[in-house]
Design a protein around this motif. Sequence first.
Motif, PDB file in Angstrom:
ATOM      1  N   ALA A  48       0.837  -1.209   0.000  1.00  0.00           N
ATOM      2  CA  ALA A  48       0.000   0.000   0.000  1.00  0.00           C
ATOM      3  C   ALA A  48       0.869   1.255   0.000  1.00  0.00           C
ATOM      4  CB  ALA A  48      -0.944   0.002   1.204  1.00  0.00           C
ATOM      5  N   ALA A  49       1.936   1.244   0.782  1.00  0.00           N
ATOM      6  CA  ALA A  49       2.850   2.391   0.804  1.00  0.00           C
ATOM      7  C   ALA A  49       3.531   2.560  -0.555  1.00  0.00           C
ATOM      8  CB  ALA A  49       3.893   2.207   1.903  1.00  0.00           C
ATOM      9  N   ALA A  50       3.978   1.447  -1.144  1.00  0.00           N
ATOM     10  CA  ALA A  50       4.645   1.517  -2.449  1.00  0.00           C
ATOM     11  C   ALA A  50       3.689   2.004  -3.536  1.00  0.00           C
ATOM     12  CB  ALA A  50       5.218   0.144  -2.820  1.00  0.00           C
ATOM     13  N   ILE A  51       2.458   1.500  -3.513  1.00  0.00           N
ATOM     14  CA  ILE A  51       1.456   1.916  -4.511  1.00  0.00           C
ATOM     15  C   ILE A  51       1.151   3.399  -4.374  1.00  0.00           C
ATOM     16  CG2 ILE A  51      -0.982   1.682  -5.139  1.00  0.00           C
ATOM     17  CD1 ILE A  51      -0.621  -1.363  -4.482  1.00  0.00           C
ATOM     18  N   THR A  52       1.040   3.861  -3.145  1.00  0.00           N
ATOM     19  CA  THR A  52       0.756   5.281  -2.911  1.00  0.00           C
ATOM     20  C   THR A  52       1.884   6.156  -3.445  1.00  0.00           C
ATOM     21  OG1 THR A  52      -0.565   4.753  -0.963  1.00  0.00           O
ATOM     22  CG2 THR A  52       0.269   7.016  -1.137  1.00  0.00           C
ATOM     23  N   LEU A  53       3.119   5.805  -3.106  1.00  0.00           N
ATOM     24  CA  LEU A  53       4.259   6.584  -3.591  1.00  0.00           C
ATOM     25  C   LEU A  53       4.352   6.543  -5.111  1.00  0.00           C
ATOM     26  CD1 LEU A  53       6.945   5.625  -0.939  1.00  0.00           C
ATOM     27  CD2 LEU A  53       5.853   7.855  -1.249  1.00  0.00           C
ATOM     28  N   TRP A  54       4.093   5.368  -5.681  1.00  0.00           N
ATOM     29  CA  TRP A  54       4.142   5.227  -7.144  1.00  0.00           C
ATOM     30  C   TRP A  54       3.107   6.137  -7.802  1.00  0.00           C
ATOM     31  CZ3 TRP A  54       7.757   2.104  -9.482  1.00  0.00           C
ATOM     32  CH2 TRP A  54       7.669   2.006 -10.867  1.00  0.00           C
ATOM     33  N   GLY A  55       1.891   6.108  -7.286  1.00  0.00           N
ATOM     34  CA  GLY A  55       0.824   6.929  -7.854  1.00  0.00           C
ATOM     35  C   GLY A  55       1.081   8.416  -7.708  1.00  0.00           C
ATOM     36  N   LEU A  56       1.706   8.797  -6.602  1.00  0.00           N
ATOM     37  CA  LEU A  56       1.978  10.211  -6.369  1.00  0.00           C
ATOM     38  C   LEU A  56       3.114  10.745  -7.241  1.00  0.00           C
ATOM     39  CD1 LEU A  56       1.685  10.400  -2.471  1.00  0.00           C
ATOM     40  CD2 LEU A  56       0.095  11.345  -4.160  1.00  0.00           C
ATOM     41  N   PHE A  57       4.145   9.908  -7.485  1.00  0.00           N
ATOM     42  CA  PHE A  57       5.355  10.431  -8.116  1.00  0.00           C
ATOM     43  C   PHE A  57       5.824   9.729  -9.385  1.00  0.00           C
ATOM     44  CE2 PHE A  57       5.692  11.210  -3.505  1.00  0.00           C
ATOM     45  CZ  PHE A  57       5.659  12.589  -3.516  1.00  0.00           C
ATOM     46  N   THR A  63       0.362  12.391  -9.505  1.00  0.00           N
ATOM     47  CA  THR A  63      -0.225  13.572  -8.872  1.00  0.00           C
ATOM     48  C   THR A  63       0.772  14.730  -8.852  1.00  0.00           C
ATOM     49  OG1 THR A  63      -1.535  12.101  -7.473  1.00  0.00           O
ATOM     50  CG2 THR A  63      -1.356  14.411  -6.781  1.00  0.00           C
ATOM     51  N   PHE A  64       2.025  14.419  -8.558  1.00  0.00           N
ATOM     52  CA  PHE A  64       3.069  15.437  -8.468  1.00  0.00           C
ATOM     53  C   PHE A  64       4.134  15.166  -9.528  1.00  0.00           C
ATOM     54  CE2 PHE A  64       1.390  14.869  -4.162  1.00  0.00           C
ATOM     55  CZ  PHE A  64       0.922  16.149  -3.923  1.00  0.00           C
ATOM     56  N   LYS A  65       4.482  16.185 -10.277  1.00  0.00           N
ATOM     57  CA  LYS A  65       5.557  16.072 -11.259  1.00  0.00           C
ATOM     58  C   LYS A  65       6.854  16.470 -10.569  1.00  0.00           C
ATOM     59  CE  LYS A  65       2.987  14.914 -14.679  1.00  0.00           C
ATOM     60  NZ  LYS A  65       2.920  13.511 -15.028  1.00  0.00           N
ATOM     61  N   VAL A  66       7.768  15.540 -10.489  1.00  0.00           N
ATOM     62  CA  VAL A  66       9.061  15.785  -9.854  1.00  0.00           C
ATOM     63  C   VAL A  66      10.151  15.544 -10.884  1.00  0.00           C
ATOM     64  CG1 VAL A  66       8.237  15.219  -7.526  1.00  0.00           C
ATOM     65  CG2 VAL A  66       9.161  13.408  -8.962  1.00  0.00           C
ATOM     66  N   PRO A  67      11.348  16.063 -10.639  1.00  0.00           N
ATOM     67  CA  PRO A  67      12.448  15.843 -11.592  1.00  0.00           C
ATOM     68  C   PRO A  67      12.714  14.346 -11.803  1.00  0.00           C
ATOM     69  CG  PRO A  67      13.023  17.563 -10.037  1.00  0.00           C
ATOM     70  CD  PRO A  67      11.739  16.952  -9.552  1.00  0.00           C
ATOM     71  N   LEU A  68      13.202  14.027 -12.989  1.00  0.00           N
ATOM     72  CA  LEU A  68      13.446  12.647 -13.377  1.00  0.00           C
ATOM     73  C   LEU A  68      14.332  11.914 -12.371  1.00  0.00           C
ATOM     74  CD1 LEU A  68      13.109  10.397 -15.489  1.00  0.00           C
ATOM     75  CD2 LEU A  68      15.096  11.358 -16.675  1.00  0.00           C
ATOM     76  N   VAL A  71      12.150  10.539  -9.649  1.00  0.00           N
ATOM     77  CA  VAL A  71      11.309   9.453 -10.160  1.00  0.00           C
ATOM     78  C   VAL A  71      12.143   8.179 -10.275  1.00  0.00           C
ATOM     79  CG1 VAL A  71       9.974   8.629 -12.146  1.00  0.00           C
ATOM     80  CG2 VAL A  71       9.749  11.002 -11.388  1.00  0.00           C
ATOM     81  N   MET A  72      13.334   8.300 -10.846  1.00  0.00           N
ATOM     82  CA  MET A  72      14.196   7.133 -11.016  1.00  0.00           C
ATOM     83  C   MET A  72      14.647   6.564  -9.671  1.00  0.00           C
ATOM     84  SD  MET A  72      14.124   6.641 -14.183  1.00  0.00           S
ATOM     85  CE  MET A  72      15.350   5.394 -14.330  1.00  0.00           C
ATOM     86  N   LEU A  73      14.910   7.430  -8.725  1.00  0.00           N
ATOM     87  CA  LEU A  73      15.314   6.974  -7.393  1.00  0.00           C
ATOM     88  C   LEU A  73      14.180   6.191  -6.728  1.00  0.00           C
ATOM     89  CD1 LEU A  73      17.685   7.133  -5.377  1.00  0.00           C
ATOM     90  CD2 LEU A  73      16.568   9.142  -4.404  1.00  0.00           C
TER      91      LEU A  73
END
Length: 122
Positions: A48-57, A63-68, A71-73
């Motif tokens: 659930a934590a991994a899915i949430t982080l995946w969906g957010l970033f 939901t949030f656009k962050v630098p590549l 995302v890769m990290l």
Amino acid sequence: MIPKPLHAANELLAFLLELAAFGSMTWWGFRTGSGVPVHLLLGLGTPAAAITLWGLFCAPRATFKVPLFWVMLLKAAVFGGAALCVYAVGHHALGIAFAIVAALNTALATADREALVHTRRA
């Protein structure tokens, strides 16, 4: 850019790897520790934590656009964690193979998306 059929196959593989990652975390969580509360916490909480982080970033429509880099990290953490989960439940070769396939898939997908972005700018 890679040819369309290869692009589509790689994107499908990426999706299947994501599902496998979350499934492996569930598998590990229900096999780790002792007692039902611990199994439930790890077996449901970890994915659930991994899915949430995946969906957010990390998701294509995150939901949030962050630098590549970030995302890769995060992808490396999720896929690496999933590979460790498979390894930890005793399937060492499968855990190593998962890590290799996920790394190659992510590298190819990232290079392809970056090439597409540069093509659109030109």
